[in-house]
Design a protein around this motif. Structure first.
Motif, short mmCIF file in Angstrom:
data_model
loop_
_atom_site.label_atom_id
_atom_site.label_comp_id
_atom_site.label_asym_id
_atom_site.label_seq_id
_atom_site.Cartn_x
_atom_site.Cartn_y
_atom_site.Cartn_z
N ILE A 1 0.82 -1.21 0.00
CA ILE A 1 0.00 0.00 0.00
C ILE A 1 0.85 1.27 0.00
CG2 ILE A 1 -0.27 -0.04 2.50
CD1 ILE A 1 -2.77 1.27 -0.18
N ARG A 2 1.99 1.26 0.67
CA ARG A 2 2.82 2.47 0.69
C ARG A 2 3.36 2.79 -0.70
NH1 ARG A 2 8.32 3.63 1.36
NH2 ARG A 2 8.68 5.74 2.21
N GLN A 3 3.91 1.80 -1.36
CA GLN A 3 4.46 2.03 -2.69
C GLN A 3 3.35 2.37 -3.69
OE1 GLN A 3 7.62 2.45 -3.47
NE2 GLN A 3 8.06 2.12 -1.30
N ALA A 4 2.20 1.75 -3.53
CA ALA A 4 1.07 2.06 -4.41
C ALA A 4 0.63 3.51 -4.25
CB ALA A 4 -0.10 1.12 -4.12
N THR A 5 0.60 3.97 -2.99
CA THR A 5 0.21 5.36 -2.73
C THR A 5 1.22 6.33 -3.32
OG1 THR A 5 -0.92 4.68 -0.70
CG2 THR A 5 -0.38 7.01 -0.92
N LEU A 6 2.50 6.08 -3.12
CA LEU A 6 3.54 6.95 -3.68
C LEU A 6 3.48 6.97 -5.20
CD1 LEU A 6 6.52 6.02 -1.32
CD2 LEU A 6 5.26 8.18 -1.37
N SER A 7 3.23 5.81 -5.81
CA SER A 7 3.10 5.76 -7.26
C SER A 7 1.94 6.60 -7.75
CB SER A 7 2.91 4.29 -7.71
OG SER A 7 2.61 4.22 -9.09
N ALA A 8 0.80 6.49 -7.07
CA ALA A 8 -0.36 7.29 -7.45
C ALA A 8 -0.11 8.78 -7.26
CB ALA A 8 -1.59 6.84 -6.66
N MET A 9 0.62 9.15 -6.21
CA MET A 9 0.95 10.57 -5.99
C MET A 9 1.80 11.11 -7.14
SD MET A 9 1.76 10.78 -1.90
CE MET A 9 0.42 10.84 -0.70
N THR A 10 2.80 10.33 -7.54
CA THR A 10 3.65 10.75 -8.66
C THR A 10 2.83 10.95 -9.92
OG1 THR A 10 5.57 9.60 -7.72
CG2 THR A 10 5.63 10.09 -10.08
N ARG A 11 1.93 10.01 -10.19
CA ARG A 11 1.13 10.09 -11.41
C ARG A 11 0.08 11.19 -11.35
NH1 ARG A 11 -1.89 6.03 -12.28
NH2 ARG A 11 -1.54 4.79 -10.40
N ALA A 12 -0.46 11.46 -10.16
CA ALA A 12 -1.43 12.55 -10.03
C ALA A 12 -0.76 13.89 -10.31
CB ALA A 12 -2.05 12.54 -8.64
N LEU A 13 0.46 14.09 -9.81
CA LEU A 13 1.19 15.32 -10.09
C LEU A 13 1.49 15.44 -11.59
CD1 LEU A 13 3.63 15.38 -7.04
CD2 LEU A 13 1.98 17.18 -7.63
N ALA A 14 1.87 14.33 -12.20
CA ALA A 14 2.16 14.35 -13.64
C ALA A 14 0.91 14.61 -14.47
CB ALA A 14 2.80 13.02 -14.06
N ALA A 15 -0.27 14.28 -13.92
CA ALA A 15 -1.53 14.46 -14.65
C ALA A 15 -2.04 15.89 -14.62
CB ALA A 15 -2.59 13.52 -14.08
N LEU A 16 -1.44 16.74 -13.79
CA LEU A 16 -1.87 18.14 -13.74
C LEU A 16 -1.62 18.81 -15.09
CD1 LEU A 16 -0.47 19.16 -10.25
CD2 LEU A 16 -2.89 19.28 -10.92
N PRO A 17 -2.55 19.61 -15.58
CA PRO A 17 -2.34 20.29 -16.87
C PRO A 17 -1.27 21.38 -16.80
CG PRO A 17 -4.39 21.01 -15.85
CD PRO A 17 -3.89 19.86 -15.02
N VAL A 18 -0.94 21.83 -15.60
CA VAL A 18 0.13 22.81 -15.38
C VAL A 18 1.11 22.20 -14.40
CG1 VAL A 18 0.69 25.09 -14.49
CG2 VAL A 18 -1.42 24.76 -15.80
N ALA A 19 2.40 22.19 -14.74
CA ALA A 19 3.39 21.57 -13.86
C ALA A 19 3.65 22.45 -12.64
CB ALA A 19 4.69 21.34 -14.62
N PRO A 20 3.54 21.91 -11.43
CA PRO A 20 3.83 22.70 -10.22
C PRO A 20 5.33 22.84 -10.00
CG PRO A 20 3.28 20.46 -9.61
CD PRO A 20 3.11 20.54 -11.10
N MET A 21 5.71 23.89 -9.28
CA MET A 21 7.10 24.04 -8.85
C MET A 21 7.30 23.44 -7.47
SD MET A 21 8.32 27.79 -10.21
CE MET A 21 10.04 27.37 -10.02
N VAL A 22 6.22 23.40 -6.67
CA VAL A 22 6.28 22.82 -5.34
C VAL A 22 5.01 22.01 -5.12
CG1 VAL A 22 6.48 23.25 -2.85
CG2 VAL A 22 7.60 24.80 -4.47
N ALA A 23 5.16 20.84 -4.51
CA ALA A 23 4.01 20.02 -4.11
C ALA A 23 3.99 19.90 -2.60
CB ALA A 23 4.07 18.63 -4.74
N LEU A 24 2.86 20.23 -1.99
CA LEU A 24 2.65 20.06 -0.56
C LEU A 24 1.84 18.79 -0.37
CD1 LEU A 24 1.71 23.76 0.30
CD2 LEU A 24 3.96 22.67 0.43
N VAL A 25 2.44 17.78 0.25
CA VAL A 25 1.84 16.44 0.31
C VAL A 25 1.46 16.11 1.75
CG1 VAL A 25 2.22 13.99 -0.15
CG2 VAL A 25 3.24 15.72 -1.65
N ASP A 26 0.25 15.63 1.93
CA ASP A 26 -0.19 15.24 3.27
C ASP A 26 0.57 14.02 3.75
OD1 ASP A 26 -2.00 15.43 5.54
OD2 ASP A 26 -2.87 13.57 4.80
N GLY A 27 1.00 14.05 5.01
CA GLY A 27 1.65 12.88 5.59
C GLY A 27 3.14 13.07 5.80
#
Length: 242
Positions: A116-142
């Motif tokens: 579950i930990r690796q699955a969550t991190l993978s989904a976080m990476t892909r969610a950031l990549a799915a943004l139509p505008v690339a962020p300079m900073v990501a604030l992540v819960d946890g």
């Protein structure tokens, strides 16, 4: 401004003297202070990231990344856990029409394969990549920082203290709830629309009565214990047949 890489623009308490300096979490609920201070330093856009569904016995883990429009922040943003379903739905619909949103998920079988930990991190990476505008900073819960092409700050209890993370949590929660409601129509005996796959008494009783479905996480107890027991019984039966 050159986009900071995680290697040369660290974020957080272990950062070097020329690192991004973030303000302290405000104690009185979600605020936009962190995002605005980063923006004032030219570190923009800023995305909030959160997940829903780490603990259930069934269904996916879902992650949302949200870049709010500073001029169109929805009223009422708060920790998704203290909002009722109707208010989460209302805020979700506003967020997705006024903000940049990226969503990713990992299925139950993917969770079993990765953990579950690796699955969550993978989904976080892909969610950031799915943004139509690339962020300079990501604030992540946890406490975990996913691999990303931008600077990443892990914020403990971020959904209760940072507005962008609160928005991401609401989007992830509503998205996953809708997925579980659809799954309930396919497998009504489990009651997924009521407990969303969590290990309630009702859900555990349904598993005991009907066995797991393909959307259950077989690496999670008590499903893993049941699966391991079945393997042992099958092996013993095969040995007796020799």
């Amino acid at each position: 401004m050159k986009r900071p890489r995680r290697s040369d623009s660290p974020v957080g308490p272990s950062a070097s003297s020329d690192s991004i300096v973030l303000p302290l979490i405000m104690p009185d609920g979600p605020t936009y202070d962190r995002e605005l201070r980063l923006k004032a330093r030219g570190l923009w856009p800023v995305a909030g990231v959160d997940e829903v569904g780490r603990g259930p016995l069934a269904g996916p883990v879902v992650v949302a990344a949200v870049i709010l429009d500073p001029e169109r922040i929805p009223d009422g943003l708060a920790d998704s856990k203290i909002l009722d379903a109707a208010e989460r739905e209302r805020l979700h619909d506003i967020i997705v029409t006024t903000s940049h949103v990226g969503i990713a998920s990992v299925s139950a079988s993917g969770i079993d394969a990765m953990n579950i930990r690796q699955a969550t991190l993978s989904a976080m990476t892909r969610a950031l990549a799915a943004l139509p505008v690339a962020p300079m900073v990501a604030l992540v819960d946890g406490i975990d920082r996913p691999p990303a092409s931008c600077a990443v700050e892990a914020v403990v209890k971020g959904d209760a203290n940072v507005v962008s993370i609160a928005a991401a949590a609401i989007v992830a929660k509503v998205t996953r709830d809708r997925m579980m409601q659809r799954l309930c129509r396919r497998y009504p005996v489990y009651g997924f629309s009521r407990h969303k796959g969590y290990g309630t008494v009702e859900h555990r009783a349904a598993i005991a009565a009907h066995g797991p479905c393909p959307f259950h996480r077989m690496s999670f107890a008590p499903l893993k214990a049941s699966s391991d027991a079945e393997v042992v019984v099958a092996a013993e039966m095969a040995a007796l047949a020799v």
